[in-house]
Write a protein that holds these residues in place. Structure first.
Motif, PDB file in Angstrom:
ATOM      1  N   ALA A   1       5.625  -0.641  -7.712  1.00  0.00           N
ATOM      2  CA  ALA A   1       6.857  -0.650  -7.010  1.00  0.00           C
ATOM      3  C   ALA A   1       7.548   0.566  -7.437  1.00  0.00           C
ATOM      4  N   VAL A   2       7.582   0.552  -9.013  1.00  0.00           N
ATOM      5  CA  VAL A   2       8.443   1.933  -9.635  1.00  0.00           C
ATOM      6  C   VAL A   2       7.700   3.212  -9.458  1.00  0.00           C
ATOM      7  N   GLY A   3       6.322   3.025  -9.306  1.00  0.00           N
ATOM      8  CA  GLY A   3       5.945   4.381  -8.883  1.00  0.00           C
ATOM      9  C   GLY A   3       5.839   4.939  -7.539  1.00  0.00           C
ATOM     10  N   THR A   4       6.838   4.415  -6.595  1.00  0.00           N
ATOM     11  CA  THR A   4       7.406   5.057  -5.475  1.00  0.00           C
ATOM     12  C   THR A   4       8.536   6.298  -5.736  1.00  0.00           C
ATOM     13  N   VAL A   5       8.583   6.753  -7.010  1.00  0.00           N
ATOM     14  CA  VAL A   5       9.817   7.483  -7.421  1.00  0.00           C
ATOM     15  C   VAL A   5       9.681   9.036  -6.633  1.00  0.00           C
ATOM     16  N   PRO A   6       8.286   9.502  -6.885  1.00  0.00           N
ATOM     17  CA  PRO A   6       8.008  10.915  -6.092  1.00  0.00           C
ATOM     18  C   PRO A   6       8.478  10.773  -4.645  1.00  0.00           C
ATOM     19  N   LEU A   7       8.175   9.451  -4.006  1.00  0.00           N
ATOM     20  CA  LEU A   7       8.352   9.653  -2.571  1.00  0.00           C
ATOM     21  C   LEU A   7       9.999   9.717  -2.095  1.00  0.00           C
ATOM     22  N   PHE A   8      10.683   8.931  -2.865  1.00  0.00           N
ATOM     23  CA  PHE A   8      12.052   8.730  -2.551  1.00  0.00           C
ATOM     24  C   PHE A   8      12.782  10.033  -3.206  1.00  0.00           C
ATOM     25  N   SER A   9      12.165  10.625  -4.281  1.00  0.00           N
ATOM     26  CA  SER A   9      12.824  11.716  -4.580  1.00  0.00           C
ATOM     27  C   SER A   9      12.561  13.044  -3.656  1.00  0.00           C
TER      28      SER A   9
ATOM     29  N   VAL B   1       1.102  -3.099  -0.084  1.00  0.00           N
ATOM     30  CA  VAL B   1       1.209  -3.860  -1.439  1.00  0.00           C
ATOM     31  C   VAL B   1       2.047  -5.250  -1.124  1.00  0.00           C
ATOM     32  N   VAL B   2       3.273  -4.824  -0.232  1.00  0.00           N
ATOM     33  CA  VAL B   2       4.120  -5.994   0.041  1.00  0.00           C
ATOM     34  C   VAL B   2       3.274  -7.109   1.022  1.00  0.00           C
ATOM     35  N   LEU B   3       2.526  -6.545   1.910  1.00  0.00           N
ATOM     36  CA  LEU B   3       2.155  -7.538   2.822  1.00  0.00           C
ATOM     37  C   LEU B   3       0.804  -8.370   2.258  1.00  0.00           C
ATOM     38  N   PHE B   4       0.313  -7.937   1.329  1.00  0.00           N
ATOM     39  CA  PHE B   4      -0.911  -8.821   1.048  1.00  0.00           C
ATOM     40  C   PHE B   4      -0.816  -9.053  -0.487  1.00  0.00           C
ATOM     41  N   PRO B   5       0.145 -10.058  -0.801  1.00  0.00           N
ATOM     42  CA  PRO B   5       0.372 -10.432  -2.335  1.00  0.00           C
ATOM     43  C   PRO B   5      -0.748 -11.529  -2.207  1.00  0.00           C
ATOM     44  N   ALA B   6      -1.357 -11.556  -3.564  1.00  0.00           N
ATOM     45  CA  ALA B   6      -2.363 -12.501  -4.197  1.00  0.00           C
ATOM     46  C   ALA B   6      -2.001 -13.852  -4.187  1.00  0.00           C
ATOM     47  N   GLY B   7      -0.701 -14.487  -4.465  1.00  0.00           N
ATOM     48  CA  GLY B   7      -0.371 -15.776  -4.515  1.00  0.00           C
ATOM     49  C   GLY B   7       0.530 -16.050  -3.403  1.00  0.00           C
ATOM     50  N   GLY B   8       0.715 -15.193  -2.225  1.00  0.00           N
ATOM     51  CA  GLY B   8       1.521 -15.338  -1.367  1.00  0.00           C
ATOM     52  C   GLY B   8       2.863 -14.965  -1.547  1.00  0.00           C
ATOM     53  N   ILE B   9       3.641 -14.961  -0.443  1.00  0.00           N
ATOM     54  CA  ILE B   9       5.226 -14.197  -0.680  1.00  0.00           C
ATOM     55  C   ILE B   9       5.958 -15.371  -1.249  1.00  0.00           C
ATOM     56  N   SER B  10       6.651 -15.098  -2.372  1.00  0.00           N
ATOM     57  CA  SER B  10       7.298 -16.134  -3.003  1.00  0.00           C
ATOM     58  C   SER B  10       9.008 -15.443  -3.380  1.00  0.00           C
ATOM     59  N   TRP B  11       9.833 -16.189  -3.770  1.00  0.00           N
ATOM     60  CA  TRP B  11      11.233 -15.492  -4.099  1.00  0.00           C
ATOM     61  C   TRP B  11      10.931 -14.587  -5.191  1.00  0.00           C
ATOM     62  N   ASP B  12       9.950 -14.922  -6.402  1.00  0.00           N
ATOM     63  CA  ASP B  12       9.572 -14.056  -7.497  1.00  0.00           C
ATOM     64  C   ASP B  12       9.156 -12.780  -7.119  1.00  0.00           C
ATOM     65  N   PHE B  13       8.041 -12.772  -6.139  1.00  0.00           N
ATOM     66  CA  PHE B  13       7.479 -11.729  -5.360  1.00  0.00           C
ATOM     67  C   PHE B  13       8.673 -10.647  -4.685  1.00  0.00           C
TER      68      PHE B  13
ATOM     69  N   MET C   1       9.804  -7.181  -6.283  1.00  0.00           N
ATOM     70  CA  MET C   1       9.557  -5.906  -5.443  1.00  0.00           C
ATOM     71  C   MET C   1      10.861  -5.281  -4.869  1.00  0.00           C
ATOM     72  N   PHE C   2      11.893  -6.098  -4.735  1.00  0.00           N
ATOM     73  CA  PHE C   2      13.221  -5.308  -4.352  1.00  0.00           C
ATOM     74  C   PHE C   2      13.816  -4.725  -5.598  1.00  0.00           C
TER      75      PHE C   2
END
Length: 294
Positions: free
Chosen positions: A96-104, A134-146, A150-151
């Motif tokens: 998630a944090v690795g998206t810095v160059p994209l936003f930059s 990455v967001v659409l295919f979580p290993a343990g399903g979408i939860s509040w923690d996830f 991610m946010f």
């Protein structure tokens, strides 16, 4: 130039990658608020000390209003990173944090600092599709923690991109070591009240304190000092790409050593994200490169 910088580049990539593991350990021991404040103070102090040892003169003649804005951006970046690691673990937080160059790149276009080329546009599409995967295919399903993790990670990336762009646009006349040390010290001071209001679990032991020192002094201060050196010798894009490599290192460490769960789809998304970042940074070799060298 590239071959002379490679050892420093590899070392910096490994340092950034291991920093995600230490962030998780420090947050577990101190809580995210205290971890952010203490880490920022240690990073700022270490960069200043190393600069003085190298013979630099730190005068800190900076406009305080702009410096506070920059320090706020760094504080938000580290808060988001710490919360993301606490909820997602090392591997996915690094993605998630690795998206810095994209936003930059997007922010640079919006602020008129640079123009997005065709290659960079392809990188943006590839990278953002990767983070969606990455967001659409979580290993343990979408939860509040996830969702929260991610946010927080994406907010951290946006804050990091805005901070770097703001520093380049409004504080470029300042010395790089002076700017980095001052902004991190300000970030540490700004987040200190949060550390008092949200003290965390309060069960930090000796290992957590050692982890904090390693994170702030070795991986933080030394890492930023190495990055400044790479920027001078090989340019900002090459130095920045070490963070994209660090994403892969952190994902590897999270899966292999920390036994974190990540789906195959998420792994594909991470690879797409890294590839997109390299395209945005202009570090993917083109067919015309050999011709230019001739």
């Amino acid at each position: 130039m590239l071959h002379r910088s490679s050892p420093a580049y590899v070392g910096l990539t490994l340092l950034w990658g291991f920093s995600f593991v230490l962030v998780r350990a420090v947050v577990d021991g101190f809580g995210w608020a205290t971890a952010v404040s203490l880490s920022c103070l240690l990073i700022g102090a270490t960069v200043a000390v190393l600069a003085v040892l190298k013979g630099a003169s730190l005068r800190y003649r900076l406009r305080w209003r702009r410096l506070v804005l920059l320090g706020t951006g760094i504080a938000v970046q580290f808060i988001g990173l710490s919360i993301s690691v606490a909820h997602l673990g090392t591997a996915l937080a690094a993605a998630a944090v690795g998206t810095v160059p994209l936003f930059s790149a997007v922010i640079g276009q919006m602020w008129g600092l640079e123009r997005i080329t065709g290659t960079a546009a392809a990188g943006l599409v590839t990278g953002f599709i990767g983070i969606v995967v990455v967001v659409l295919f979580p290993a343990g399903g979408i939860s509040w923690d996830f969702i929260v993790g991610m946010f927080a990670g994406l907010v951290s990336a946006i804050a990091g991109a805005m901070s770097s762009r703001y520093a380049a646009a409004r504080l470029s006349s300042s010395g790089p070591a002076e700017l980095v040390s001052a902004s991190f010290l300000v970030a540490g001071v700004l987040t200190a009240p949060l550390a008092l209001l949200l003290p965390g679990p309060g069960d930090a032991d000796l290992l957590h304190w050692i982890g904090l020192l390693l994170l702030g002094v070795l991986l933080g201060g030394v890492g930023y000092t190495m990055e400044l050196g790479l920027r001078e010798s090989s340019g900002a894009p090459f130095a920045t790409s070490a963070r994209s490599g660090a994403t892969m290192v952190a994902v590897f460490l999270g899966i292999i050593f920390l036994r974190e769960s990540i789906s195959f789809g998420q792994l594909v998304g991470v690879l797409m994200l890294i590839g997109g970042c390299l395209l945005v940074l202009g570090l993917v070799p083109s067919r015309s490169a050999p011709a230019r060298r001739r």
